[in-house]
Design an enzyme around this catalytic site. Structure first.
Site, short mmCIF file in Angstrom:
data_model
loop_
_atom_site.label_atom_id
_atom_site.label_comp_id
_atom_site.label_asym_id
_atom_site.label_seq_id
_atom_site.Cartn_x
_atom_site.Cartn_y
_atom_site.Cartn_z
N LYS A 70 0.81 -1.22 0.00
CA LYS A 70 0.00 0.00 0.00
C LYS A 70 0.85 1.28 0.00
O LYS A 70 0.42 2.30 -0.54
CB LYS A 70 -0.95 0.01 1.20
CG LYS A 70 -2.15 -0.91 1.03
CD LYS A 70 -3.09 -0.77 2.21
CE LYS A 70 -4.38 -1.50 1.99
NZ LYS A 70 -5.39 -1.16 2.99
N ASP A 106 -10.28 3.40 1.66
CA ASP A 106 -10.52 2.94 3.04
C ASP A 106 -11.19 4.04 3.88
O ASP A 106 -12.00 3.75 4.76
CB ASP A 106 -9.21 2.53 3.73
CG ASP A 106 -8.75 1.15 3.29
OD1 ASP A 106 -9.60 0.37 2.84
OD2 ASP A 106 -7.55 0.87 3.41
P1 NAP Z 1 -1.14 -3.10 11.14
O1 NAP Z 1 -0.63 -2.05 10.22
O2 NAP Z 1 -0.31 -4.30 11.41
O3 NAP Z 1 -1.49 -2.36 12.54
C1 NAP Z 1 -1.97 -3.07 13.64
C2 NAP Z 1 -1.91 -2.20 14.89
O4 NAP Z 1 -2.43 -2.96 15.98
C3 NAP Z 1 -0.50 -1.77 15.30
O5 NAP Z 1 -0.55 -0.48 15.85
C4 NAP Z 1 -0.14 -2.80 16.35
O6 NAP Z 1 0.77 -2.33 17.32
C5 NAP Z 1 -1.47 -3.00 17.04
N1 NAP Z 1 -1.51 -4.28 17.73
C6 NAP Z 1 -1.28 -5.50 17.20
N2 NAP Z 1 -1.42 -6.45 18.15
C7 NAP Z 1 -1.71 -5.80 19.32
C8 NAP Z 1 -1.96 -6.21 20.64
N3 NAP Z 1 -1.93 -7.52 20.99
N4 NAP Z 1 -2.25 -5.28 21.57
C9 NAP Z 1 -2.28 -3.97 21.25
N5 NAP Z 1 -2.05 -3.50 19.99
C10 NAP Z 1 -1.78 -4.42 19.04
O7 NAP Z 1 -2.54 -3.69 10.62
P2 NAP Z 1 -3.68 -2.87 9.84
O8 NAP Z 1 -3.50 -3.01 8.39
O9 NAP Z 1 -3.76 -1.51 10.45
O10 NAP Z 1 -4.99 -3.74 10.22
C11 NAP Z 1 -5.45 -3.78 11.54
C12 NAP Z 1 -6.81 -4.47 11.63
O11 NAP Z 1 -7.78 -3.76 10.87
C13 NAP Z 1 -6.83 -5.90 11.09
O12 NAP Z 1 -7.64 -6.68 11.92
C14 NAP Z 1 -7.45 -5.75 9.72
O13 NAP Z 1 -8.12 -6.93 9.30
C15 NAP Z 1 -8.44 -4.64 9.99
N6 NAP Z 1 -8.79 -3.89 8.76
C16 NAP Z 1 -10.09 -3.93 8.36
C17 NAP Z 1 -10.48 -3.23 7.22
C18 NAP Z 1 -11.90 -3.28 6.78
O14 NAP Z 1 -12.20 -2.94 5.62
N7 NAP Z 1 -12.84 -3.65 7.64
C19 NAP Z 1 -9.52 -2.48 6.50
C20 NAP Z 1 -8.20 -2.45 6.97
C21 NAP Z 1 -7.85 -3.17 8.10
P3 NAP Z 1 2.35 -2.56 17.17
O15 NAP Z 1 2.79 -1.59 16.14
O16 NAP Z 1 2.85 -2.28 18.55
O17 NAP Z 1 2.52 -4.00 16.75
#
Ligand code: NAP
Length: 316
Positions: A70, A106
């Site tokens: 992305k 998004d």
């Molecule tokens: P990402 O870039 O990996 O970011 C995840 C975030 O969550 C990071 O800040 C991470 O912190 C934090 N995190 C992970 N595990 C954690 C824990 N155990 N406790 C506290 N914080 C934690 O992922 P993303 O792309 O943003 O996606 C995140 C979520 O959104 C996923 O579940 C994805 O499926 C969902 N999503 C949904 C849509 C939709 O259309 N509905 C679109 C996009 C994303 P650290 O940096 O400290 O690891």
């Protein structure tokens, strides 16, 4: 039926096997009776540049971009929209005379269930503004749903890629303040710094996870952008029941996760009397916005939503 005339759409990512986008896009294309097909296109990070050059040589109409491309794709595009610039990531690309253009749908996907808190007429393609580079006017009060967002506080859990779209979306809604909560001070500071030159029209602050109990009680909108609680770890929630008990009555709890549906986070929020929004609608709406850009015509959002619900085994 796929023929020599069938137009090509797709999604690039690595891995791509679990993407739900082909399900909803091909369902919409079939309903519209168009000669298009939407394909999963596995592209490794080291092959991205070659893949985009190759797409230029074949008749690909456009494509979605998912993890891990992305951000990396941005230098390979000839132009990106203001929303993609604000988010710092592109998820939708289409062909122009000058090369590939990109945007980020998004933000639109995240906003759709919030704006639809009161019925709104559907946006026409030319009103969506995703295709040209014209800055979008802020939403008028009556376009922001039934809430007066100007006095609201948004608390966002996590500071990864999806949190960027949520911050941009909350700014577009016109919330008073955005508080982003994370577990790594370094990543929180990097997140904050990344917005400095973008002149966000809203107060943005970052907070350690330990501050969460105090922040929950201030939240009008609480958004989970962490993967905590996502299938198969369905018994987990980023907030304990005790922490969630601090959520004010009438707050909105929004989980970006779409499976399970609802998540434990949303179940706990509902027990507090919160309005719960799951991630399925965001997924559908960001996809619909992308398909509308490629096809330049209204798309059957109900069909896209229903195809995903069926695929995920969710009841109506
Ligand atoms: P990402 O870039 O990996 O970011 C995840 C975030 O969550 C990071 O800040 C991470 O912190 C934090 N995190 C992970 N595990 C954690 C824990 N155990 N406790 C506290 N914080 C934690 O992922 P993303 O792309 O943003 O996606 C995140 C979520 O959104 C996923 O579940 C994805 O499926 C969902 N999503 C949904 C849509 C939709 O259309 N509905 C679109 C996009 C994303 P650290 O940096 O400290 O690891």
């Amino acid at each position: 039926m796929i023929t020599g005339k069938t137009k090509l759409l797709g999604v690039i990512g690595h891995p791509i096997e679990h993407s739900l986008s082909p399900v909803m896009h091909n369902a919409a294309i079939a309903t519209l009776g168009l000669d298009y097909v939407y394909l999963p296109l596995p592209v490794k990070p080291e092959d991205l540049e070659r893949a985009i050059a190759g797409f230029g040589a074949i008749a690909l109409v456009g494509f979605n971009v998912t993890i891990p491309h992305k951000q990396a794709i941005i230098p390979l595009l000839s132009e990106i929209s203001p929303q993609a610039k604000a988010v710092g990531a592109v998820n939708t690309v289409w062909r122009t005379e000058n090369g590939w253009s990109g945007t980020n749908t998004d933000v639109e996907g995240f906003l759709a269930p919030l704006i639809n808190l009161t019925p709104q007429p559907p946006l026409l393609p030319e009103e969506r503004g995703s295709i040209n580079l014209t800055p979008q006017p802020p939403l008028l009060p009556d376009e922001r749903g039934c809430k007066d967002w100007s006095q609201t506080v948004a608390v966002i859990l996590g500071c990864g890629g999806a949190a960027r779209a949520v911050v941009a979306g909350c700014a577009e809604l016109g919330v008073r303040e955005i508080k982003v909560v994370g577990r790594s001070p370094q990543r929180l500071n990097d997140f904050l710094d990344s917005w400095l030159n973008l002149h966000l029209p809203v107060r943005l602050s970052v907070h350690n996870w330990q501050e969460l109990p105090n922040l929950i009680s201030q939240a009008d909108l609480l958004v989970n952008t962490t993967p905590v609680g996502m299938y198969p770890r369905v018994d987990e929630s980023p907030l304990s029941a005790d922490e969630m008990a601090k959520l004010p009555k009438g707050a909105i709890a929004y989980d970006l996760i779409y499976t399970p549906n609802p998540t434990l986070f949303l179940k706990l929020a509902k027990q507090q009397g919160a309005d719960a929004i799951d991630g399925l609608e965001m997924l559908v709406q960001q996809g619909a916005a992308a398909l509308q850009i490629w096809l330049q015509q209204p798309v059957p959002i109900d069909v896209m939503r229903q195809s995903l619900r069926q695929h995920l085994g969710l009841s109506d």
